[in-house]
Design an enzyme around this catalytic site. Structure first.
Site, PDB file in Angstrom:
ATOM      1  N   ASP A 123      -2.111  -9.565 -12.730  1.00 31.23           N
ATOM      2  CA  ASP A 123      -1.562  -9.105 -11.462  1.00 31.23           C
ATOM      3  C   ASP A 123      -1.672 -10.244 -10.442  1.00 31.23           C
ATOM      4  O   ASP A 123      -2.549 -11.092 -10.568  1.00 31.23           O
ATOM      5  CB  ASP A 123      -2.369  -7.885 -10.991  1.00 31.23           C
ATOM      6  CG  ASP A 123      -1.578  -7.016 -10.032  1.00 31.23           C
ATOM      7  OD1 ASP A 123      -0.394  -7.319  -9.781  1.00 31.23           O
ATOM      8  OD2 ASP A 123      -2.144  -6.024  -9.543  1.00 31.23           O
TER       9      ASP A 123
ATOM     10  N   LYS B 235       4.211  -1.738 -11.366  1.00 35.46           N
ATOM     11  CA  LYS B 235       4.057  -2.909 -12.228  1.00 35.46           C
ATOM     12  C   LYS B 235       2.886  -2.721 -13.204  1.00 35.46           C
ATOM     13  O   LYS B 235       3.020  -2.996 -14.397  1.00 35.46           O
ATOM     14  CB  LYS B 235       3.879  -4.180 -11.374  1.00 35.46           C
ATOM     15  CG  LYS B 235       5.107  -4.461 -10.499  1.00 35.46           C
ATOM     16  CD  LYS B 235       5.003  -5.760  -9.735  1.00 35.46           C
ATOM     17  CE  LYS B 235       3.911  -5.770  -8.688  1.00 35.46           C
ATOM     18  NZ  LYS B 235       4.121  -4.778  -7.610  1.00 35.46           N
ATOM     19  N   THR B 236       1.775  -2.249 -12.685  1.00 34.06           N
ATOM     20  CA  THR B 236       0.624  -2.011 -13.564  1.00 34.06           C
ATOM     21  C   THR B 236       0.966  -0.944 -14.603  1.00 34.06           C
ATOM     22  O   THR B 236       0.668  -1.081 -15.796  1.00 34.06           O
ATOM     23  CB  THR B 236      -0.596  -1.544 -12.731  1.00 34.06           C
ATOM     24  OG1 THR B 236      -0.823  -2.498 -11.691  1.00 34.06           O
ATOM     25  CG2 THR B 236      -1.838  -1.419 -13.592  1.00 34.06           C
TER      26      THR B 236
ATOM     27  N   ARG C 193       3.686   5.085  -5.324  1.00 29.26           N
ATOM     28  CA  ARG C 193       2.274   5.218  -4.924  1.00 29.26           C
ATOM     29  C   ARG C 193       2.156   6.033  -3.643  1.00 29.26           C
ATOM     30  O   ARG C 193       1.280   6.890  -3.519  1.00 29.26           O
ATOM     31  CB  ARG C 193       1.628   3.845  -4.726  1.00 29.26           C
ATOM     32  CG  ARG C 193       0.257   3.946  -4.048  1.00 29.26           C
ATOM     33  CD  ARG C 193      -0.505   2.642  -4.010  1.00 29.26           C
ATOM     34  NE  ARG C 193      -0.894   2.226  -5.334  1.00 29.26           N
ATOM     35  CZ  ARG C 193      -0.741   1.002  -5.819  1.00 29.26           C
ATOM     36  NH1 ARG C 193      -0.217   0.065  -5.053  1.00 29.26           N
ATOM     37  NH2 ARG C 193      -1.123   0.719  -7.030  1.00 29.26           N
TER      38      ARG C 193
ATOM     39  N   THR D  15       4.578 -10.112  -6.207  1.00 30.10           N
ATOM     40  CA  THR D  15       5.404  -9.414  -5.223  1.00 30.10           C
ATOM     41  C   THR D  15       6.752 -10.121  -5.083  1.00 30.10           C
ATOM     42  O   THR D  15       7.743  -9.496  -4.765  1.00 30.10           O
ATOM     43  CB  THR D  15       4.697  -9.356  -3.852  1.00 30.10           C
ATOM     44  OG1 THR D  15       4.093 -10.628  -3.619  1.00 30.10           O
ATOM     45  CG2 THR D  15       3.635  -8.283  -3.845  1.00 30.10           C
TER      46      THR D  15
HETATM   47  P1  ATP Z   1       0.185  -2.956  -7.234  1.00 30.87           P
HETATM   48  O1  ATP Z   1       1.067  -4.142  -7.302  1.00 30.87           O
HETATM   49  O2  ATP Z   1      -0.256  -2.609  -5.828  1.00 30.87           O
HETATM   50  O3  ATP Z   1      -0.931  -2.939  -8.218  1.00 30.87           O
HETATM   51  P2  ATP Z   1       1.897  -1.461  -8.934  1.00 30.87           P
HETATM   52  O4  ATP Z   1       3.298  -1.908  -8.747  1.00 30.87           O
HETATM   53  O5  ATP Z   1       1.147  -2.046 -10.051  1.00 30.87           O
HETATM   54  O6  ATP Z   1       1.121  -1.698  -7.605  1.00 30.87           O
HETATM   55  P3  ATP Z   1       1.241   1.084 -10.083  1.00 30.87           P
HETATM   56  O7  ATP Z   1      -0.239   1.025  -9.903  1.00 30.87           O
HETATM   57  O8  ATP Z   1       1.775   0.819 -11.419  1.00 30.87           O
HETATM   58  O9  ATP Z   1       1.917   0.130  -9.023  1.00 30.87           O
HETATM   59  O10 ATP Z   1       1.813   2.491  -9.621  1.00 30.87           O
HETATM   60  C1  ATP Z   1       1.273   3.201  -8.534  1.00 30.87           C
HETATM   61  C2  ATP Z   1       1.351   4.679  -8.799  1.00 30.87           C
HETATM   62  O11 ATP Z   1       2.697   5.096  -8.833  1.00 30.87           O
HETATM   63  C3  ATP Z   1       0.747   5.144 -10.118  1.00 30.87           C
HETATM   64  O12 ATP Z   1       0.026   6.319  -9.877  1.00 30.87           O
HETATM   65  C4  ATP Z   1       1.912   5.465 -11.008  1.00 30.87           C
HETATM   66  O13 ATP Z   1       1.620   6.599 -11.775  1.00 30.87           O
HETATM   67  C5  ATP Z   1       3.004   5.800 -10.026  1.00 30.87           C
HETATM   68  N1  ATP Z   1       4.279   5.330 -10.542  1.00 30.87           N
HETATM   69  C6  ATP Z   1       4.762   4.077 -10.417  1.00 30.87           C
HETATM   70  N2  ATP Z   1       5.970   3.980 -10.972  1.00 30.87           N
HETATM   71  C7  ATP Z   1       6.271   5.184 -11.471  1.00 30.87           C
HETATM   72  C8  ATP Z   1       7.417   5.713 -12.148  1.00 30.87           C
HETATM   73  N3  ATP Z   1       8.478   4.961 -12.407  1.00 30.87           N
HETATM   74  N4  ATP Z   1       7.389   6.990 -12.519  1.00 30.87           N
HETATM   75  C9  ATP Z   1       6.324   7.763 -12.219  1.00 30.87           C
HETATM   76  N5  ATP Z   1       5.232   7.333 -11.575  1.00 30.87           N
HETATM   77  C10 ATP Z   1       5.200   6.056 -11.196  1.00 30.87           C
END
Ligand code: ATP
Length: 334
Positions: A109, A64-65, A217, A158
């Protein structure tokens, strides 16, 4: 701290920054979301307008981030990152909103964890690009309207169901992020290995992907632990054998279950014949708190179809017996 935990911890953040895809083309999987978002952003760009507000819902670690940063990059706009829990008072939000530049992306977030007054301020900001700043207290308090530059809110949660409908309705576009398929995670692992300058073969990547619980992740974190092992115990190259041995050291099994998950499953099968057994009894049997079993271990076991929660208690599925290499009592014969 769990090596298979989906929340960011330890040195995750530093490394993740380096592994983040920078544009939609680099973002792996989530085909539908990517296609839809691509349209939303292209249309906004063609109109020379800011994009509609976007809500991203999905489990931690699914990107998401990353996606919010990609939205900013695609819109060629700056991004401000904050979170619901960081906004205690409406004034905190007013300060952020009033300092945004035109077209800026505001990433919020855990938007479901914002305080009520801030949430109400956000409604107006999203709809009319305006906030009322309350000055003073009691009978003398006055509301001073403040115009905001147009901005795009990217909210992350979430579960979209946790949001009050008035907030949910103010997003022009909602994207539901799903857990990733093994072949997608395999691409994530190979891409990350390339960026980290680690040699990995297809089977090695598949092995890590299969243990990553559908979550990029976790895939990236496991890759780093396997890299250490490959460097210290092997010749630096990640093959299937190296990946399996390394993750064996960290007690992450072939399906991504860790020690706790397996303890719960083993107790259910070996002590209670596969259930049904009550949550409290199961928790005592593994020496954990009820909440730990219910909130930390069970969601993944349920998702994997290894355990079912029924009104009579927890029940193991045939897949659970198979995964632990055990035979269900009925089938065991005389
Ligand atoms: P949270 O809600 O815990 O903050 P998030 O959903 O925001 O988590 P991210 O921080 O965006 O998750 O992603 C976590 C890791 O996974 C990052 O290092 C990102 O590079 C990798 N990642 C996520 N999605 C992808 C994707 N579609 N392709 C490649 N890498 C990804």
């Amino acid at each position: 701290e769990r090596i298979v935990g989906a929340a960011a911890e330890g040195d995750d953040q530093a490394v993740e920054a380096a592994l983040r895809p920078k544009d939609l083309g680099e973002f792996i999987g989530q085909e539908k979301v990517r296609q839809q978002l691509d349209l939303v952003l292209k249309a906004a760009r063609q109109r020379g307008a800011t994009a509609d507000h976007v809500l991203l819902s999905g489990a931690p670690g699914l990107g998401k981030t990353t996606l919010s940063m990609i939205i900013a990059a695609e819109m060629n706009a700056p991004i401000r990152i904050t979170s619901g829990p960081a906004i205690q008072h409406a004034g905190d939000l007013a300060a952020i909103l009033s300092s945004l530049q035109e077209g800026e992306i505001l990433f919020l977030d855990e938007i479901h964890r914002m305080s009520r007054p801030a949430e109400e301020m956000l409604y107006m900001a999203m709809e009319d690009f305006r906030v009322d700043v309350i000055v003073g207290k009691g009978p003398g308090a006055t509301a001073i309207p403040l115009d905001l530059p147009p901005f795009t809110l990217v909210g992350a949660t979430t579960r979209a169901g946790l949001l009050p409908p008035p907030l949910r309705d103010r997003f022009g576009f909602t994207a539901h992020m799903e857990f990733y398929e093994p072949h997608e995670l395999e691409r994530v692992v190979r891409r990350s290995a390339g960026l980290l300058d680690v040699e990995i073969d297809t089977d090695g990547a598949a092995e890590i992907a299969g243990r990553s619980r559908g979550t990029p992740r976790i895939a990236n974190r496991l890759l780093r632990r396997v890299r250490d092992y490959a460097q210290v115990e092997a010749d630096g190259v990640i093959t299937r054998e190296v990946a399996a041995a390394a993750l064996g050291v960290y007690e992450v099994d072939s399906r991504g279950l860790d020690r706790l998950d397996r303890a719960v499953l083993e107790a259910l099968l070996k002590l209670f014949g596969g259930g049904p057994v009550g949550l409290s009894t199961l928790a005592v049997a593994v020496g954990e708190e009820r909440e730990t079993v219910e909130e930390v271990a069970e969601p993944f076991l349920v998702r994997e179809g290894l355990l079912a929660r029924t009104p009579r208690g927890r029940v193991a599925t045939p897949a659970a017996w198979a995964h632990l290499g055990l035979v269900p009592p009925q089938a065991a014969g005389p």
